[in-house]
Design an enzyme around this catalytic site. Structure first.
Site, PDB file in Angstrom:
ATOM      1  N   GLU A 117      15.963 -13.225  26.805  1.00 38.05           N
ATOM      2  CA  GLU A 117      15.234 -13.863  25.704  1.00 38.05           C
ATOM      3  C   GLU A 117      15.398 -15.377  25.706  1.00 38.05           C
ATOM      4  O   GLU A 117      14.644 -16.092  25.049  1.00 38.05           O
ATOM      5  CB  GLU A 117      15.691 -13.294  24.357  1.00 38.05           C
ATOM      6  CG  GLU A 117      15.136 -11.907  24.062  1.00 38.05           C
ATOM      7  CD  GLU A 117      13.620 -11.831  24.176  1.00 38.05           C
ATOM      8  OE1 GLU A 117      12.941 -12.522  23.408  1.00 38.05           O
ATOM      9  OE2 GLU A 117      13.115 -11.065  25.028  1.00 38.05           O
ATOM     10  N   ARG A 155       4.476 -31.572  47.603  1.00 40.77           N
ATOM     11  CA  ARG A 155       3.263 -31.925  48.336  1.00 40.77           C
ATOM     12  C   ARG A 155       2.869 -33.394  48.142  1.00 40.77           C
ATOM     13  O   ARG A 155       2.066 -33.922  48.909  1.00 40.77           O
ATOM     14  CB  ARG A 155       2.091 -31.002  47.985  1.00 40.77           C
ATOM     15  CG  ARG A 155       1.616 -31.101  46.564  1.00 40.77           C
ATOM     16  CD  ARG A 155       0.433 -30.172  46.305  1.00 40.77           C
ATOM     17  NE  ARG A 155      -0.786 -30.611  46.957  1.00 40.77           N
ATOM     18  CZ  ARG A 155      -1.553 -31.610  46.540  1.00 40.77           C
ATOM     19  NH1 ARG A 155      -1.226 -32.287  45.462  1.00 40.77           N
ATOM     20  NH2 ARG A 155      -2.641 -31.948  47.196  1.00 40.77           N
ATOM     21  N   ASP A 170      -5.706 -37.008  44.473  1.00 43.42           N
ATOM     22  CA  ASP A 170      -5.349 -36.202  43.312  1.00 43.42           C
ATOM     23  C   ASP A 170      -5.201 -37.053  42.062  1.00 43.42           C
ATOM     24  O   ASP A 170      -5.613 -36.640  40.987  1.00 43.42           O
ATOM     25  CB  ASP A 170      -4.019 -35.466  43.546  1.00 43.42           C
ATOM     26  CG  ASP A 170      -4.177 -34.353  44.564  1.00 43.42           C
ATOM     27  OD1 ASP A 170      -5.315 -33.924  44.793  1.00 43.42           O
ATOM     28  OD2 ASP A 170      -3.154 -33.927  45.113  1.00 43.42           O
TER      29      ASP A 170
HETATM   30  C1  9D3 Z   1       8.759 -12.180  25.279  1.00 46.00           C
HETATM   31  C2  9D3 Z   1       9.870 -13.106  24.973  1.00 46.00           C
HETATM   32  N1  9D3 Z   1       9.414 -14.188  24.112  1.00 46.00           N
HETATM   33  C3  9D3 Z   1       9.599 -13.784  22.699  1.00 46.00           C
HETATM   34  C4  9D3 Z   1       8.641 -14.417  21.793  1.00 46.00           C
HETATM   35  C5  9D3 Z   1      10.152 -15.431  24.362  1.00 46.00           C
HETATM   36  C6  9D3 Z   1      10.288 -15.781  25.804  1.00 46.00           C
HETATM   37  C7  9D3 Z   1      11.530 -15.813  26.399  1.00 46.00           C
HETATM   38  C8  9D3 Z   1      11.661 -16.141  27.738  1.00 46.00           C
HETATM   39  C9  9D3 Z   1       9.183 -16.085  26.566  1.00 46.00           C
HETATM   40  C10 9D3 Z   1       9.306 -16.401  27.919  1.00 46.00           C
HETATM   41  C11 9D3 Z   1      10.559 -16.420  28.506  1.00 46.00           C
HETATM   42  C12 9D3 Z   1      10.708 -16.759  29.940  1.00 46.00           C
HETATM   43  N2  9D3 Z   1       9.921 -17.953  30.325  1.00 46.00           N
HETATM   44  C13 9D3 Z   1      10.426 -18.976  30.988  1.00 46.00           C
HETATM   45  O1  9D3 Z   1      11.586 -18.976  31.340  1.00 46.00           O
HETATM   46  C14 9D3 Z   1       9.592 -20.140  31.253  1.00 46.00           C
HETATM   47  C15 9D3 Z   1       8.205 -20.378  30.987  1.00 46.00           C
HETATM   48  C16 9D3 Z   1       7.179 -19.569  30.390  1.00 46.00           C
HETATM   49  O2  9D3 Z   1       7.369 -18.396  30.014  1.00 46.00           O
HETATM   50  N3  9D3 Z   1       5.923 -20.113  30.263  1.00 46.00           N
HETATM   51  C17 9D3 Z   1       5.633 -21.370  30.677  1.00 46.00           C
HETATM   52  N4  9D3 Z   1       6.544 -22.167  31.226  1.00 46.00           N
HETATM   53  C18 9D3 Z   1       7.815 -21.663  31.373  1.00 46.00           C
HETATM   54  S1  9D3 Z   1       9.090 -22.514  32.019  1.00 46.00           S
HETATM   55  C19 9D3 Z   1      10.154 -21.260  31.831  1.00 46.00           C
END
Ligand code: 9D3
Length: 247
Positions: A117, A155, A170
């Site tokens: 989480e 890149r 870019d």
């Molecule tokens: C389903 C869990 N969510 C509850 C509302 C919270 C949550 C916890 C951990 C949502 C995503 C994550 C894991 N995501 C990342 O570590 C992450 C991420 C992303 O999910 N979206 C965009 N950029 C990033 S950078 C790291």
């Protein structure tokens, strides 16, 4: 210029392909960029080597324990990693091409990938310097975000791309979608290549490409169109929003 990337991750195997395949693999192979992974599990002291625990206050899922993360970060830093810690998280500042360009100018990165989480907030307060997100969608952890950021930045490094002008382009076209591309045969399954492209008139070709790129951007990405590229007088009838980038 980016020389070294250290990654705090429970899944270093996720980076095996980054190290060996494609553009990032080549840059690492040629020694332009060094990539080191640090696994918090190697910094646990209990027999179960546990890196997560139940959340205070209850709720679903698990939270990453702060101490194994802190020890992994400190071990990386003692080994020469960047002093600033970048936590990849959905709560972070949203990255775009300008953000990637700013990041690619730093000599070292220390990326922290979360799982479950999330990580204990006190670790963030104590050791994290910035939080970055790659977009408004839900990943299972920070590792795929680390791939994305590394690929986009590596890149841009001089000599990594065969043809340096494409990286430079870019920066001018960041606010604009690309024009379509065609190769042989000149007619494929009844579809001909647009006549302008086979005209041999380079002025006409540039004009055609710019026009299609502009039309596509307006139709598909009105949000990009409203943000004029510095080099584009066509888009200047729209007021420019203040660009913000403290990276
Ligand atoms: C389903 C869990 N969510 C509850 C509302 C919270 C949550 C916890 C951990 C949502 C995503 C994550 C894991 N995501 C990342 O570590 C992450 C991420 C992303 O999910 N979206 C965009 N950029 C990033 S950078 C790291």
């Amino acid at each position: 210029m980016l020389r070294r990337i250290d990654i705090i991750t429970l899944f270093p195997e996720w980076f095996d392909s980054v190290k060996t395949l494609g553009l990032t693999g080549r840059a690492i192979d040629q020694g332009q960029v060094e990539l080191k992974c640090w696994n918090p599990r190697d910094f646990t002291d209990d027999p179960h080597r546990s890196v997560d625990d139940r959340p205070y206050g209850g709720g679903p899922g698990m939270v990453m324990r702060p101490e194994p993360l802190a020890l992994a970060i400190e071990a990386a830093q003692a080994n020469g990693a960047a002093s600033a810690v970048t936590y990849l998280s959905p709560q972070g500042q949203l990255l775009d091409q300008a953000g990637i360009q700013a990041l690619s100018k730093r000599s070292q990165w220390l990326l922290l990938c979360g799982r479950y989480e999330g990580i204990d907030e006190r670790l963030i307060e104590a050791l994290v310097d910035e939080e970055l997100s790659i977009g408004d969608y839900v990943l299972s952890g920070g590792e795929p975000a680390a791939w994305v950021v590394m690929d986009a930045a590596i890149r841009l490094l001089p000599g990594v791309l065969g043809h340096p002008e494409s990286a430079e382009q870019d920066s001018f076209s960041a606010g604009r979608l690309d024009h379509p591309h065609y190769t042989r045969p000149s007619t494929w399954r009844g579809r001909a290549v647009p006549p302008a492209l086979v005209s041999g008139d380079h002025g006409l070709i540039e004009q055609w490409r710019a026009q299609i790129a502009a039309e596509r951007t307006k139709a598909r990405r009105p949000d990009l169109w409203a943000r004029p590229a510095a080099s584009d007088p066509e888009a200047s009838d729209v007021p420019p929003p203040a660009p913000k980038h403290d990276l």
